[in-house]
Design a protein around this motif. Structure first.
Motif, short mmCIF file in Angstrom:
data_model
loop_
_atom_site.label_atom_id
_atom_site.label_comp_id
_atom_site.label_asym_id
_atom_site.label_seq_id
_atom_site.Cartn_x
_atom_site.Cartn_y
_atom_site.Cartn_z
N VAL A 727 -13.75 -78.14 -47.41
CA VAL A 727 -12.86 -77.98 -46.26
C VAL A 727 -12.23 -79.34 -46.01
O VAL A 727 -12.89 -80.36 -46.08
CB VAL A 727 -13.61 -77.44 -45.02
CG1 VAL A 727 -14.75 -78.32 -44.61
CG2 VAL A 727 -12.66 -77.27 -43.85
N ASP A 728 -10.93 -79.32 -45.81
CA ASP A 728 -10.22 -80.58 -45.62
C ASP A 728 -9.63 -80.64 -44.21
O ASP A 728 -9.32 -79.61 -43.63
CB ASP A 728 -9.10 -80.71 -46.66
CG ASP A 728 -9.69 -80.77 -48.06
OD1 ASP A 728 -10.62 -81.56 -48.27
OD2 ASP A 728 -9.25 -80.00 -48.93
N PRO A 729 -9.48 -81.85 -43.68
CA PRO A 729 -8.89 -81.96 -42.35
C PRO A 729 -7.41 -81.59 -42.40
O PRO A 729 -6.76 -81.76 -43.44
CB PRO A 729 -9.06 -83.45 -42.03
CG PRO A 729 -9.17 -84.12 -43.36
CD PRO A 729 -9.77 -83.14 -44.30
N PHE A 730 -6.88 -81.08 -41.32
CA PHE A 730 -5.44 -80.81 -41.30
C PHE A 730 -4.78 -81.41 -40.05
O PHE A 730 -3.97 -82.30 -40.16
CB PHE A 730 -5.13 -79.32 -41.46
CG PHE A 730 -6.03 -78.37 -40.71
CD1 PHE A 730 -7.28 -78.03 -41.23
CD2 PHE A 730 -5.64 -77.82 -39.51
CE1 PHE A 730 -8.11 -77.16 -40.53
CE2 PHE A 730 -6.47 -76.94 -38.82
CZ PHE A 730 -7.71 -76.62 -39.33
N TYR A 731 -5.20 -81.04 -38.86
CA TYR A 731 -4.46 -81.50 -37.67
C TYR A 731 -5.31 -81.25 -36.44
O TYR A 731 -5.99 -80.22 -36.35
CB TYR A 731 -3.15 -80.71 -37.60
CG TYR A 731 -2.40 -80.77 -36.29
CD1 TYR A 731 -1.78 -81.95 -35.90
CD2 TYR A 731 -2.29 -79.67 -35.46
CE1 TYR A 731 -1.08 -82.03 -34.70
CE2 TYR A 731 -1.59 -79.73 -34.26
CZ TYR A 731 -0.99 -80.91 -33.90
OH TYR A 731 -0.31 -80.98 -32.72
N ALA A 732 -5.28 -82.18 -35.51
CA ALA A 732 -5.87 -82.00 -34.18
C ALA A 732 -7.38 -81.75 -34.21
O ALA A 732 -7.88 -80.88 -33.51
CB ALA A 732 -5.16 -80.86 -33.43
N HIS A 733 -8.09 -82.53 -35.02
CA HIS A 733 -9.57 -82.51 -34.95
C HIS A 733 -10.01 -83.68 -34.08
O HIS A 733 -9.46 -84.78 -34.19
CB HIS A 733 -10.19 -82.69 -36.34
CG HIS A 733 -9.59 -81.82 -37.39
ND1 HIS A 733 -9.79 -80.48 -37.44
CD2 HIS A 733 -8.78 -82.11 -38.44
CE1 HIS A 733 -9.15 -79.97 -38.47
NE2 HIS A 733 -8.51 -80.94 -39.09
N SER A 734 -11.02 -83.45 -33.29
CA SER A 734 -11.53 -84.55 -32.46
C SER A 734 -12.30 -85.55 -33.31
O SER A 734 -13.01 -85.15 -34.24
CB SER A 734 -12.47 -84.00 -31.39
OG SER A 734 -11.74 -83.24 -30.47
#
Ligand code: FAD
Length: 800
Positions: A727-734
């Motif tokens: 799973v990869d980061p995309f947008y608006a993770h804290s």
């Protein structure tokens, strides 16, 4: 003739909210004109639902601001309730992807501070005793949600605004709007007003008022209905026992909402095939009116709701409300300046105007009075659809948005309606080579390249089917050479005796010398990044600028406004030029087969030259967003195909490849390059974004300079390496430290050249350097700050 500083057209919740906020910010010479009485448009019949659920921090803030206003601020200002019921709300689902979406939105809320709780079925049963649980995987709970009486809230805002000097002209329909010498003239049935600023807050009539202003407002009314039941015995019993109001419940998969209304319930269904209404003009005589009920259209959704909330059946239908809601092509409101019309603003197109109204008025009032939006406006900016958003597009997207009112918002989501509007000359070639297209500001552009015809991206929050394909594209671009169609860039020519001087004073960096290419960030008055231009100085009187596709109208407005007082012409040449990217260590050899130009020492990194490529005069720029040796070739649209085919042939023996937007995103993150719109927004200055090396403040004046330097408690952008698999980061993770939210991810991807999962994030406590975690889909994952980009930090490949 009356004079005013601002005229607001439309006395619904949106327009009145603007009147309220402008007068509170000290702009008191404001007249709101309304053709009937206040709330006689869509506002009076709304179900009044207010939520905090949103994927975008700005939209969430609009909604949260509305709740604070209706629940706390207005009652304390007027001494009267707005009828806000703090019932809380929940969304329930059978869909595992939806649970990922809930986890994602809840993660964003850790950062924004609005509590959202991911629910198990047991917790759903506790919170909503009337809901059956069969098949449910879980849900999300929004404890601060509720519903308001839209008429009471609107009238409360009007009362405060009138007390602060604002004026309201009731029964004063606007019949014409014109513009002369920097002033707007608004003709109403009760007289004319001359004004500096005009605001279209006409909701359902937004398109008509837009037409009077000379605009094509991309919103379409779609009919929505909800039904109100008679007494539901179990609800009446709960009231008699003094139990709290039931939370609002939504089932996004089945597409309905249910809330308690006195001792009965309200059920609102959203059907897949929405029914548009009055696309070419809402009748002027239409006011506080409703359509006849049409429950056949939504019978199947009512059936589904009855299964989840069987008590609905015990109520009987008391009334049905069927009225128009406006939908824009992406279901978000249109807020901000109107393109090409100084002094004109939009505050319309909201399909959630009650929950967004209180906050939208605050947002625009701040923008008008401070000269800059209070938060990143990209998701709601009134200029995010251009002239290409024609009637068919507006209708197709409104129907799609209505049907997908509760659709899952996947990362990199591409919705099917309204496609194929803006095609690059290379479009067909790209499709033949397997491009899987996405959209950018109406353009079709390759996201990635498949080995199958008509392939599609998976819809998932995890790693999608394109992961390995992108790896192949990166391999070609970093080990051999690869071609890309980059034609979607916005492109502008600045010509005239002051061209270089104008660009030199435009933003945070000075203009490059003749023959050189540079990067300039243009700031808002508050010091945030408004635009990012790649600047190629062709001569002292000819400068060529490129920027993001989505910025076309915003950048054109900005350039035209700032060019005032300079002897220059600004021309939008976006559609006159196509752009081919040729990147990779073998790009010099490939290009060298088609030109006599010196591509070695005679053409260093960050230079621009007009060269002949395969017989076509091309503006060649030695730049690379990927961090590789390479060129962008900007050339006349009608000659792009011939050059592309020649490059392909020249590189065939060495296995030339192609790359799309996803590969570019992955590679630019390995270089730590910030992307405009995601990482670079009006919220943060270039200094906060880690771009001090592109910010020259000594002995230079430019808009936003002093505000940027004076920013207190600045944020700090960092490049993070995150420990994840699949799973990869995309947008608006804290971003967390010690379990405490300390920042937010603005973009992310897996870097195939480095094998690292990367994200750019802003930290609001810049001193923090260790023990960070990023919360992706509900799970906190260890992250470390990379002090330098993990790929070629010395730029050896770029300079090679
Ligand atoms: C059945 C239904 C249920 C809904 N439920 C919800 C909900 O639960 N929550 C939510 O957030 N939203 C809900 N909505 C949507 C919400 O009603 C709208 O988004 C909101 O009311 C829009 O407000 P507005 O001020 O933009 O437009 P409007 O309320 O339409 O106001 C525009 C005003 O402009 C005036 N006007 C038009 N032409 C002229 C002219 N020529 N001169 C002067 N004045 C003019 C009109 O008379 C009108 O008063 C619902 C909508 C429907 C149909």
């Amino acid at each position: 003739m009356t004079d005013a500083q601002v005229v607001i057209v439309g006395g619904g919740v949106m327009g009145v909210s603007l009147l309220y906020h402008l007068t509170k910010l000290g702009w008191n010479d404001v007249v709101l004109v309304e053709k009937n009485d206040l709330t006689h448009g869509s506002t009076w019949h709304a179900a009044g639902l207010c939520t905090h659920f949103a994927h975008n921090p700005t939209i969430q803030e609009l909604r949260a601001t509305s709740v604070r206003l209706y629940r706390d601020i207005l009652p304390s200002e007027t001494g009267q309730s707005c009828g806000f019921h703090a019932s809380g709300a929940m969304r329930v689902t059978k869909n595992p992807d939806r649970m990922d979406e809930f986890a994602h939105v809840a993660g964003l809320s850790d950062f924004t501070g609005y509590p959202l709780e991911v629910l198990t079925p047991e917790r759903i049963a506790e919170l909503h005793p009337l809901a059956t649980l069969d098949g449910l995987l879980g849900g999300i709970y929004e404890p601060d949600d509720g519903h308001v009486d839209p008429t009471l809230a609107t009238n409360a805002m009007a009362q405060v605004a009138l007390g602060k000097g604002g004026a309201i002209w009731r029964y004063a329909p606007v019949v014409s709007i014109s513009q002369l010498n920097g002033s707007w003239y608004v003709e109403t049935a009760k007289g004319a007003i001359s004004t500096k600023h005009i605001v279209n807050a006409a909701g359902t009539w937004g398109w008509e008022i837009g037409k009077m202003m000379g605009l094509n407002v991309p919103s379409v009314p779609v009919l929505h209905q909800y039904l109100v039941t008679d007494t539901v015995p179990v609800v009446a019993e709960r009231i008699a026992r003094g139990l709290p109001e039931l939370p609002i419940i939504r089932d996004p998969e089945e597409s309905w909402y249910v809330r308690q209304e006195r001792d009965g319930l309200i059920l609102g269904p959203y059907e897949k095939e929405g029914q548009v209404w009055s696309v070419d003009g809402c009748p002027p005589e239409f006011g506080a009116d409703l359509m006849p009920p049409d429950l056949d259209r939504v019978e199947h959704i009512i059936e589904a709701a009855l299964q989840r909330i069987p008590a609905l059946e015990t109520g009987g239908v008391k009334s049905v409300i069927n009225g128009p809601i406006t939908f824009t092509p992406d279901a978000s409101p249109l807020i901000g300046p109107a393109h090409g019309l100084p002094g004109a603003w939009l505050l319309t197109g909201s399909s959630m105007g009650v929950m967004e109204g209180g906050g939208s008025g605050w947002f625009l009032a701040h923008w008008m009075t401070h000269g800059a939006a209070p938060m990143d406006a990209l998701a709601i900016d009134s200029r995010r659809f251009g002239a290409w958003a024609d009637r068919d597009f507006r209708v197709a997207k409104a129907v799609e948005c209505f049907g997908l009112q509760f659709g899952v918002h996947y990362p990199n989501e591409e919705r099917p309606a309204g496609r194929g509007l803006r095609l690059s000359p290379l479009h067909d070639l790209m499709i033949e080579r397997g491009a899987v297209m996405g959209t950018a500001y109406g353009w079709e552009r390759p996201n990635w390249f498949s080995d199958k015809v008509n392939d599609k991206s998976d819809e998932t929050f995890g790693r999608a089917n394109w992961f390995e394909h992108v790896a192949r594209e990166v391999d070609a671009a970093s080990n051999r050479s690869a071609l890309a169609d980059l034609s979607v860039f916005s492109k502008f020519e600045i010509t005239g005796p002051d061209a270089h001087l104008f660009v030199d004073t435009l933003g945070a960096n000075s203009a490059p010398k003749t023959g050189r290419v540079g990067l300039i960030h243009v700031l808002t008055a508050a010091g945030g990044v408004a635009s990012e231009f790649t600047v190629a100085t062709l001569s002292a009187d000819h400068v060529y600028l490129t920027s993001a596709a989505a910025a076309e109208e915003m950048d054109l407005d900005l350039l035209c406004k700032r060019a005032n007082g300079f002897n220059v012409s600004v021309t939008n040449v976006t559609e006159a030029f196509a752009v081919i990217g040729l990147m990779g260590p073998e790009s010099r050899a490939v290009l060298g087969k088609l030109t006599l130009a010196d591509l070695g020492e005679g053409f260093p990194w960050l230079c621009v030259q007009e060269i002949d490529v395969a017989g076509v005069q091309s503006r060649a720029m030695r730049v690379s967003y990927l961090g590789e040796l390479g060129w962008e070739l900007h050339l006349p649209t009608d000659q792009a195909v011939q050059v592309f085919l020649a490059l392909e042939k020249a590189g065939a023996a060495q296995g030339i490849g192609y790359y799309g937007a996803f590969a570019a995103n992955s590679m630019r993150l390995e270089k730590g390059y910030r992307g405009w719109g995601a990482d670079l927004t009006t919220e943060r200055s270039p200094l906060e974004s880690g771009l001090s090396f592109l910010t020259k403040t000594k002995d230079r004046e430019f808009v936003g300079r002093d505000a940027m330097m004076a920013r207190e408690n600045p944020w700090d952008m960092v490049l993070l390496e995150i420990e994840t698999t699949n799973v990869d980061p995309f947008y608006a993770h804290s971003v967390l430290h010690d379990g405490r939210p300390v920042g937010i991810v603005t973009s992310g991807a897996f870097g195939h050249r480095t094998g690292k999962t990367l994200a750019l994030a802003y930290l609001r406590e810049p001193g923090l350097r260790t023990e960070l975690q990023v919360k992706i889909l509900g799970k906190a994952r260890d992250a470390k700050i990379l002090e330098q980009p993990p790929y070629d930090p010395a730029n050896i490949r770029l300079r090679s």
